[in-house]
Design a protein around this motif. Structure first.
Motif, PDB file in Angstrom:
ATOM      1  N   MET A  23      -3.528  26.497 -43.838  1.00 11.61           N
ATOM      2  CA  MET A  23      -2.947  25.303 -44.460  1.00 11.61           C
ATOM      3  C   MET A  23      -2.670  25.568 -45.938  1.00 11.61           C
ATOM      4  SD  MET A  23      -2.577  23.395 -41.952  1.00 11.61           S
ATOM      5  CE  MET A  23      -2.852  24.560 -40.638  1.00 11.61           C
ATOM      6  N   LEU A  53      -8.616  21.616 -32.787  1.00 11.86           N
ATOM      7  CA  LEU A  53      -9.302  21.201 -34.012  1.00 11.86           C
ATOM      8  C   LEU A  53      -8.870  19.765 -34.310  1.00 11.86           C
ATOM      9  CD1 LEU A  53      -8.744  24.382 -36.221  1.00 11.86           C
ATOM     10  CD2 LEU A  53     -10.745  23.801 -34.845  1.00 11.86           C
ATOM     11  N   SER A 102       3.112  16.787 -51.037  1.00 12.07           N
ATOM     12  CA  SER A 102       3.410  15.739 -50.058  1.00 12.07           C
ATOM     13  C   SER A 102       2.160  15.100 -49.448  1.00 12.07           C
ATOM     14  CB  SER A 102       4.277  16.283 -48.916  1.00 12.07           C
ATOM     15  OG  SER A 102       5.569  16.514 -49.386  1.00 12.07           O
ATOM     16  N   THR A 125      -9.532  11.390 -40.086  1.00  8.35           N
ATOM     17  CA  THR A 125      -8.957  10.328 -39.259  1.00  8.35           C
ATOM     18  C   THR A 125      -9.800  10.014 -38.036  1.00  8.35           C
ATOM     19  OG1 THR A 125      -7.691  11.911 -37.956  1.00  8.35           O
ATOM     20  CG2 THR A 125      -6.593  10.979 -39.880  1.00  8.35           C
ATOM     21  N   ALA A 156      -6.641   6.266 -44.484  1.00  3.97           N
ATOM     22  CA  ALA A 156      -6.507   7.634 -43.976  1.00  3.97           C
ATOM     23  C   ALA A 156      -5.042   7.951 -43.702  1.00  3.97           C
ATOM     24  CB  ALA A 156      -7.312   7.788 -42.699  1.00  3.97           C
ATOM     25  N   PHE A 157      -4.690   9.209 -43.835  1.00  2.00           N
ATOM     26  CA  PHE A 157      -3.301   9.636 -43.648  1.00  2.00           C
ATOM     27  C   PHE A 157      -3.213  10.783 -42.640  1.00  2.00           C
ATOM     28  CE2 PHE A 157       0.403  12.169 -45.249  1.00  2.00           C
ATOM     29  CZ  PHE A 157       1.382  11.253 -44.948  1.00  2.00           C
ATOM     30  N   GLY A 158      -4.085  11.754 -42.818  1.00  2.00           N
ATOM     31  CA  GLY A 158      -4.132  12.831 -41.821  1.00  2.00           C
ATOM     32  C   GLY A 158      -3.012  13.834 -41.914  1.00  2.00           C
ATOM     33  N   GLY A 159      -2.398  13.972 -43.074  1.00  5.08           N
ATOM     34  CA  GLY A 159      -1.237  14.835 -43.183  1.00  5.08           C
ATOM     35  C   GLY A 159      -1.504  16.259 -43.637  1.00  5.08           C
ATOM     36  N   CYS A 160      -2.466  16.445 -44.526  1.00  6.23           N
ATOM     37  CA  CYS A 160      -2.591  17.782 -45.120  1.00  6.23           C
ATOM     38  C   CYS A 160      -3.218  18.770 -44.154  1.00  6.23           C
ATOM     39  CB  CYS A 160      -3.369  17.716 -46.426  1.00  6.23           C
ATOM     40  SG  CYS A 160      -5.154  17.549 -46.225  1.00  6.23           S
ATOM     41  N   ARG A 161      -4.004  18.298 -43.236  1.00  5.71           N
ATOM     42  CA  ARG A 161      -4.649  19.100 -42.184  1.00  5.71           C
ATOM     43  C   ARG A 161      -5.703  20.053 -42.731  1.00  5.71           C
ATOM     44  NH1 ARG A 161      -3.322  15.757 -38.657  1.00  5.71           N
ATOM     45  NH2 ARG A 161      -3.681  17.121 -36.906  1.00  5.71           N
ATOM     46  N   LEU A 188      -9.565  19.881 -41.031  1.00 10.09           N
ATOM     47  CA  LEU A 188      -9.764  20.166 -39.610  1.00 10.09           C
ATOM     48  C   LEU A 188     -11.181  20.676 -39.356  1.00 10.09           C
ATOM     49  CD1 LEU A 188      -6.395  21.998 -38.865  1.00 10.09           C
ATOM     50  CD2 LEU A 188      -7.098  19.793 -37.924  1.00 10.09           C
TER      51      LEU A 188
END
Ligand SMILES: Cc1cc2nc3c(=O)[nH]c(=O)nc-3n(C[C@H](O)[C@H](O)[C@H](O)COP(=O)(O)O)c2cc1C
Ligand code: SF4
Ligand code: FES
Lengths: 154, 420, 877
Positions: free
Chosen positions: C86, C58, C148, C63, C41-46, C49
């Protein structure tokens, strides 16, 4: 390539840590001090020494704003323009450096004497504006004293 | 109030071990080593000490989590990244009173069963690095550090690790990644550092000033300590004051002193006796306050009730001449520059806010720009991976909230300019 | 038990999973971009939510784990608004050049924007500029499209373990870059292409040649490159493969491929493919019709068989052909021509090693599932670098190492340098001494189990080798070897991975015994590396001089009889000649005719000059192949056959998994080329033995009857999923057969070179395997030229820089190659590959066959090195 002295220095630093990779940032400082910037060869060599893939080293080196990725002038001026320094006139200092030395942010003066990097807050807000020249701290700057100070860096 | 954190500050040799010991230094360590680790943690808990790094988390509670984790070794990290603009309170401790930090860390290490500590020092403080390393050498020579601290069979090794210019590395999990030689980006939590921190081992991260309070607590005891300053978060606090005051600088005052007292009593009022326009009370990430809202007690618990936060206690004072839209732009540029790039709203949204602010300041703003700014800020707020993005959004939101007229004036002017 | 409610649906879970996974189980789809099922898991793009009751903010569902009683909403107004926001953010710096982008139609960002909008972004300023990079032969990098999500970087670092790319910079200036900033210089697995959700990293091979919706057909098949046998999907348009992709759920490779599998398939469409039969007339190979060729072959074989007997004919089968091809081939030799002279390159190392271990531990001892490697508690590797020979198996090792499973390597393995816990890199010819010392140490540390007393007796007789002696021979400090023994002794069920070099050695027998001892002492599981897709199939189909289908020894009369009765004929009892013996036989005049199916012996067997000479003295050579290779050029008749993607059949991989190879395109079939088996069936018919097969299925049905091991198998079994040893068949049961095991003398274990010399060995480049890869323009674009790998220290002493021309000479010949410097190599070795059109290592290897294993002996080949000064060469030339 790193010479033996640098390898020894990095190995000494390395002994402070439980794993080799933790020594990456300090090692990059060592090569930057030596060469003025982080050369691709240095990233390769440091990576080999610490068992970190070189692309990873590059990713790390480019993340931090205090590593240089091109050759710098003889002296590096790191001038803060963040809010406190801005309030106290840092912007006019930037103009002054341009006028006096032909320096623009991220540039080097034509004579190769100075390079200029704009900093975010360097922790001198009470005595703003402030700058680092190489590793020397100078604060309470104004149009006059900044030139005097810089004159001592040839 | 008697100074504790900065008591030796006027002595030009304050950083030297001899001077420190002369002024009563390392006594607390000797005392602590006679105590049981659990009792030290108990003392810190009872003292009510809350972390001075910005979030104000109760230190004793953090320690007990780490102490409860059976994994070994444990690590103790000092957050000396001091990157929050306006903040320069840790610097005098690092440069003038390094042994206080070292003493605090040795006691903490003993309490936590951590044998290794690192001081993560921001790259922008090269002088502090030399001073700290000198102090560490002296402390080592005198047996305050090493395999057998003060001959008590306790081991603690401490070294300085230099950051390289990244505000986000002040965030504790990013700090840990950075120490591990990685790009300093925040980690997913849980697991928390107290369980899986540096090299996946239990790790406590505390601010410089937090550690500097530890010897004091041991020295005077939790009871006495908890009587200093505010009841909810007691103790001495360093406030760094900058901007348009007569006497800017770092002040050691009890927690809960009002913003007004700091500005008008300790700092001598506004420079040139001009009028106060606004104050950022706790470092650039904390909400700006207009001049009429400065009667607030400066501590972690009270500030939110007064529309802002204590943050790092970095007070930035703006007089009537300041163009706050420009300040807002400069602050936003800072957040854009420091966004670690991990999460979408911060990486993309903060730059967007900057570009809108830039055109407003340049005189190219248009009617919908303020609403658009607020809309973008709303879309960032509460949706980022770490608090940095929230901070960026909150700056824009609060500058507009309190000083909307200044934004409107800029836009109005550009309309006039455009039609002329 | 955990109860969660998602969008009103109640869900009961045994253990905590992420909200995202829980939603998936409830059939609720939450959009994601940075999340990928095979990545952490990275949790970056959001984007993912969701709203959780009683939680103010949110939360990212990728994650956060569910907790008991959690109530989640995934489509509230707040959530949808955030999602839109987003997407709007992501489009700020996204090129939006969809009409021109190859990803259009299968782009996650495009699909999500379609679904959630916004139609137009409100961002008014200029986008980030970043010109598309064409610096790489394979990968086009377009950072104006990058969002990214870091999926490619996480794939490269965490799964592939190559770490060739990284995110550079921070803020919105972040993008993905290989170290050079241009060329990737990576392992070219292309797994980054699989995970990129947008068109930021695209394959250059089919740039602007297709749209996803042009794909007409998807054929699930198995890779034709190595013994792992990855599942892959060939995407076909018209009669050509547009692209090869893996699938997350399918096969043992679960979404991963290596460079050969992903990009190397284009050899099948090489313009060099043979199109018609060729017959040598007046010394030249000339085009002929199929009937001419069949008639000629039948007549010649008949003549030779009648005059000299079947034993004057030898056949060489192919590890690239299917089980069906190889089965028919051995039947042709045994039943039609009456010869047991049948072998293949599997006989060089894979088969002898397997036979050795099976004699001790029983049939099937090497049939271990691949995923067992990453799940084991320790790994020992010797004989070859698995990351280049069997890349996907190599990933298992890297994965294990990442989970801190100890990995011990013996021998230089460039792909594992960063992953090995302990690397033992001995001087040339001394790996046996190190192995022996490890066994000696382990005997001290681990009690014998008493399970196989006969073998224990043998282990007891192995002369002990002290750490000191091993150090003196190998140059590895005794402490390090002892440390490895210590690590090994802590393992309870390790994976032992063994490559060819251990067998193709003057001490091959000793090595095998020591490895068997190690296996026994450690309770290990053996994995035999296999360079070609069907070496195991060759063994199981009976393409060995002494083995019948199903791994039944020819020597056992009952097996021989059963097989003979099946075809109403008598099978000669004497074992046939091995591949090397057949070539020697050709030279000696004992063998008159050689029938070669899909093997290039004039290139793939050591001492090219010797082999060519031997082949030239034959009366008759037939070669079936897809290319006019070095061997075909010496043949009297050459027959064009179908390639892997053009025919049906099956392969047996190194785990002994049976897999279905399926026809994706007609390809050369339309120009008249045939399956190998069809050609042979036709010739058999002309020689008087009917082989009535209308398709590969008929052959499989016969195998299912003839081979006890393959009893009753069908393609349906293979298609149904994991078809693993021992299928539905009867493995051979026998006791430990130790009669043939020789106890080595201490001297042979401690052998070391008489004088200090430089030795040449085999390099196995990741980008090529055997010789078919040299016809892949994709693989050639990555690595077009052979090279010699040498230690950096040696190079420095000889003032050789990377890329300098170097001549490698031995008593057998000289090859000129550019130098590749390797900091981790031992100094006494240089390595040369054998995968290129010329300048292969076998040109400088002399003809040496191990008396017992019948393997080529490849160690101990002395070489000299000379730097070639281009300037003087030019002047003198
Ligand atoms: C973006 C960001 C920057 C931070 N910078 C700092 C810093 O420079 N110094 C610091 O002590 N804490 C900083 N923090 C707080 C740390 O994450 C952490 O809470 C602190 O080091 C804990 O120490 P304490 O409990 O002693 O305050 C920062 C947090 C965030 C989210
Ligand atoms: S909010 Fe996101 S991009 Fe910004 S610093 Fe935190 S994790 Fe990085
Ligand atoms: S998928 Fe959850 S944050 Fe990207």
């Amino acid at each position: 390539m790193l010479n033996e002295k640098l390898v020894a220095e990095i190995n000494r630093l390395r002994s402070k840590y439980k794993d080799a990779r933790s020594c990456l940032l300090p090692s990059l400082y060592v090569v930057q001090r030596e060469e003025g910037w982080i050369t691709p060869d240095a990233m390769t060599a440091v990576g080999e020494l610490l068992n970190v893939p070189k692309a990873t080293v590059k990713g790390v080196a480019t993340f931090y704003s205090m590593y240089r990725h091109k050759p710098m002038g003889r002296h590096l001026i790191q001038l803060c323009t963040n809010v406190a320094c801005m309030l106290m006139g840092a912007e006019s200092l930037v103009d002054l450096l341009k006028e006096k030395y032909g320096l623009t942010p991220n540039g080097t003066s034509p004579d190769g004497r100075f390079s200029l990097v704009i900093m975010e807050c360097i922790g001198a807000c009470g005595t703003a504006p402030a700058m680092l020249v190489d590793t020397d701290f100078h604060d309470s700057l104004n149009d006059k004293n900044i030139l005097e100070i810089l004159e001592s860096y040839q | 109030m008697e100074k504790y954190l900065l008591r030796n500050i006027d002595n030009p040799d304050s950083a030297h071990l001899v001077e420190y010991v002369k002024a009563g230094g390392y006594k607390a360590l000797a005392k602590a080593l006679e105590m049981k680790p659990a009792d030290i943690i108990g003392e810190v808990k009872n003292s009510g000490l809350r972390g001075r790094g910005g979030a104000g988390f109760p230190t004793g509670m953090k320690w007990s989590f780490a102490a409860a984790d059976p994994k070994r070794p444990k690590y103790l990290l000092c957050n000396a990244d001091e990157g929050e603009p306006g903040t320069f309170k840790d610097r005098p401790l690092l440069e003038k009173n390094p042994h206080l930090l070292i003493e605090g860390m040795v006691i903490s290490g003993y309490a936590l069963g951590a044998e290794y500590g690192y001081i993560y020092l921001r790259g922008e403080y090269p002088a502090a690095k030399d001073i700290l390393e000198g102090a560490l050498r002296q402390a080592h020579e005198k047996g305050y550090l090493g395999d057998n601290v003060l001959g008590k069979g306790v081991a603690f090794h401490l070294s300085v690790h230099q950051g390289a210019g990244a505000y986000i590395c002040g965030e504790e999990t990013a700090l840990i990644d950075s120490l591990e030689g990685k790009r300093g980006q925040p980690r997913i939590k849980p697991p928390f550092p107290v369980n899986e921190g540096y090299l996946s081992k239990p790790t406590v991260v505390n601010n410089v000033e937090t550690f500097a309070n530890i010897p004091y607590i041991i020295e005077i005891g939790a009871d006495a300590y908890s009587k200093i300053g505010s009841a909810e978060c007691p103790g001495p606090k360093l406030y760094s004051v900058s901007g348009h005051v007569k006497k800017p600088g770092v002040y050691e005052l009890p927690m809960g002193v009002t913003l007004r007292e700091i500005i008008y009593v300790h700092c001598g009022g506004i420079a040139g006796d001009r009028k106060l326009k606004a104050v950022i009370p706790g470092g650039i990430s904390t909400p700006v306050l207009p001049a009429d809202k400065i009667d607030c007690p400066m501590d972690f618990a009270s500030m939110p009730k007064h529309g802002s936060m204590l943050g790092s206690g970095a007070v930035m004072v703006f007089d009537e001449t300041v163009d706050l839209v420009k300040v807002c732009l400069r602050a936003t540029k800072f957040f854009e520059h420091e966004s670690c790039g991990k999460c979408t709203p911060c990486r993309e949204g903060v730059g967007w806010m900057r570009s809108i602010l830039e055109r407003i300041v340049k005189g190219a703003g248009t009617g919908g720009d303020i609403e658009l700014l607020l809309e973008v800020a709303k879309n960032i707020a509460g949706k980022t991976f770490c608090p940095l993005g929230d901070g960026a959004a909150s700056v824009v939101q609060h500058f507009i909230k309190h000083f909307r007229n200044e934004f409107e004036e800029h836009i109005e002017k550009s309309k006039v300019g455009a039609s002329a | 038990m955990i109860t969660v409610t998602i969008n009103g649906k109640k869900l009961l879970l045994e253990k905590p999973v992420t909200i995202l996974d829980a939603a998936k189980r409830a059939g609720i789809h939450i959009p994601t971009l940075c999340h990928h099922e095979i990545l952490e898991a990275f949790g970056g793009c959001r984007l993912c939510l969701v709203e959780i009751e009683k939680v103010p903010r949110l939360q990212t569902s990728c994650t956060m784990n569910v907790t008991d009683g959690m109530v989640v909403w995934t489509e509230t107004e707040k959530v949808v608004e955030a999602r839109k926001a987003m997407l709007e953010f992501l489009l700020i710096n996204h090129a939006l050049d969809c009409p021109y982008c190859d990803k259009a139609g299968e782009c996650d960002l495009q699909d999500l924007s379609m679904k959630y909008g916004p139609a137009a972004g409100r961002f008014a300023e200029g986008k980030r500029k970043h010109p598309e990079s064409y610096d790489d032969p394979i990968i086009v990098r377009n950072m104006e499209r990058c969002i990214s999500c870091t999926r490619c970087v996480r794939m490269c670092e965490r799964v592939q373990g190559d770490s060739a790319i990284s995110m550079v910079n921070r803020t919105s200036k972040t993008f993905v870059e290989p170290f050079s900033g241009g060329r990737y210089n990576c392992e070219y697995c292309g797994n980054c292409l699989t995970v990129c959700p947008v068109g930021a990293i695209m394959s250059r091979l089919h740039k602007h040649t297709y749209r996803p919706w042009y794909i007409e057909k998807e054929v699930n098949t198995v890779c034709s490159y190595c013994g792992v046998g990855c599942s892959l999907t060939a995407q076909v348009r018209g009669d050509s493969i547009v692209r090869v992709v893996p699938e997350m759920e399918k096969g043992l490779n679960k979404g991963l491929l290596c460079n050969r599998g992903r990009f190397g398939y284009d050899y099948v469409t090489s313009p060099q493919r043979l199109k018609t039969p060729l017959i040598r007339k007046e010394g030249e190979l000339q085009q002929a019709t199929w009937s001419e060729a069949f008639a000629f072959i039948a007549q010649k074989l008949k003549e030779i068989k009648e005059k000299e007997g079947g034993s004057a004919i030898a056949g060489i089968a192919s590890a690239r052909c299917t089980n069906e091809d190889n089965y028919v081939f051995q039947k042709f030799l045994r039943v039609v021509l009456g010869s047991n002279n049948i072998d293949s390159v599997a006989g060089f190392a894979f088969a002898p090693a397997q036979r050795f271990f099976e004699n001790i531990f029983g049939q099937g001892v090497t049939a271990n599932p691949l995923h067992g490697i990453s799940r084991s508690d320790g790994i020992f590797i010797t004989g070859a670098d698995p990351t280049t020979v069997n890349p996907i198996l190599g990933l298992q090792v890297r994965g294990a190492s990442r989970k801190r499973v100890p990995v011990v390597t013996l021998g230089h393995m460039p792909g594992l340098v960063r992953f090995a816990t302990q690397r033992l890199v001995p001087q040339p010819l001394t790996d046996t001494a190190v192995l022996a010392a490890l066994v000696t140490e382990l005997i001290k540390r681990r009690p014998l189990s008493g399970e196989k007393p006969a073998f224990e007796e043998i282990i007891g007789k192995i002369p002990p080798v002290s750490l000191k002696d091993a150090e003196e021979r190998s140059g590895i400090p005794a402490g390090e070897i002892g440390g490895c023994a210590e690590i090994l002794s802590g393992m309870t069920n390790p994976a032992l991975i063994i490559g060819r070099d251990s067998v193709q050695s003057s001490r091959g027998q000793e090595n095998l015994l020591l490895l068997a001892a190690l296996t026994y002492l450690l309770n290990g599981r053996i994995y035999l590396l296999s360079e070609l897709p069907n070496e195991q199939g060759l063994v199981d189909m009976g393409c060995l001089p002494d083995m019948l289908p199903g791994g039944r020894p020819l020597a056992v009369e009952s097996f021989r009889k059963r097989y003979g009765e099946f075809f109403s004929t008598e099978i000669p009892a004497a074992p046939g000649l091995s591949l090397m013996e057949s070539i020697e036989g050709a030279k000696a005049g004992k063998i008159k005719a050689l029938y070669i199916m899909g093997e290039n012996v004039a290139y793939n067997v050591p001492d090219t000059a010797f082999v060519k000479e031997a082949l030239s003295s034959l009366e008759f050579i037939v070669v079936q192949d897809i290319f006019l290779n070095e061997t075909a050029r010496l043949a009297h008749v050459v027959l064009p056959t179908l390639a892997w993607s053009e025919k049906e059949g099956s392969y047996t991989n190194l785990e002994r998994r049976l897999q279905h190879v399926r026809k994706a395109v007609e390809g050369a079939r339309s120009s008249g080329s045939m399956e190998d088996w069809r050609i042979i069936a036709e010739i058999s018919r002309m020689l008087g033995t009917e082989m009535k097969y209308s398709d590969a299925g008929d052959i499989l049905a016969e195998i299912a009857k003839v081979s006890p091991l393959h009893k009753g198998i069908t393609y349906g079994d293979m298609d149904a999923g994991e078809f693993l040893w021992p299928y539905k068949g009867e493995p051979l049961r026998h006791d430990v057969s130790i009669a043939g095991i020789e106890i080595p003398e201490a001297g042979s274990l401690l052998k070391k070179p008489e004088k200090e010399a430089l030795y040449v060995g085999i390099e196995r480049p990741l980008f090529h395997s055997a010789t078919q890869s040299r016809s892949s323009s994709a693989l050639n674009s990555i690595l077009p030229e052979p090279y010699v790998r040498l230690s950096r220290a040696l190079a420095q002493r000889m003032s050789i820089a990377d890329g300098d021309s170097v001549a490698v000479s031995t008593s057998a010949g000289t090859v000129e190659l550019p130098a590749l410097l390797d900091p981790d190599m031992p100094e006494g070795m240089v390595l040369v590959a054998n995968n290129f059109a010329d300048r292969g290592v076998f040109r400088v290897m002399s003809w040496r066959m191990h008396a017992a294993t019948k393997s080529p002996v490849l160690d101990g080949m002395e070489a000299t090195l000379r730097k070639i000064d281009r300037k003087t060469a030019e002047v003198s030339g």
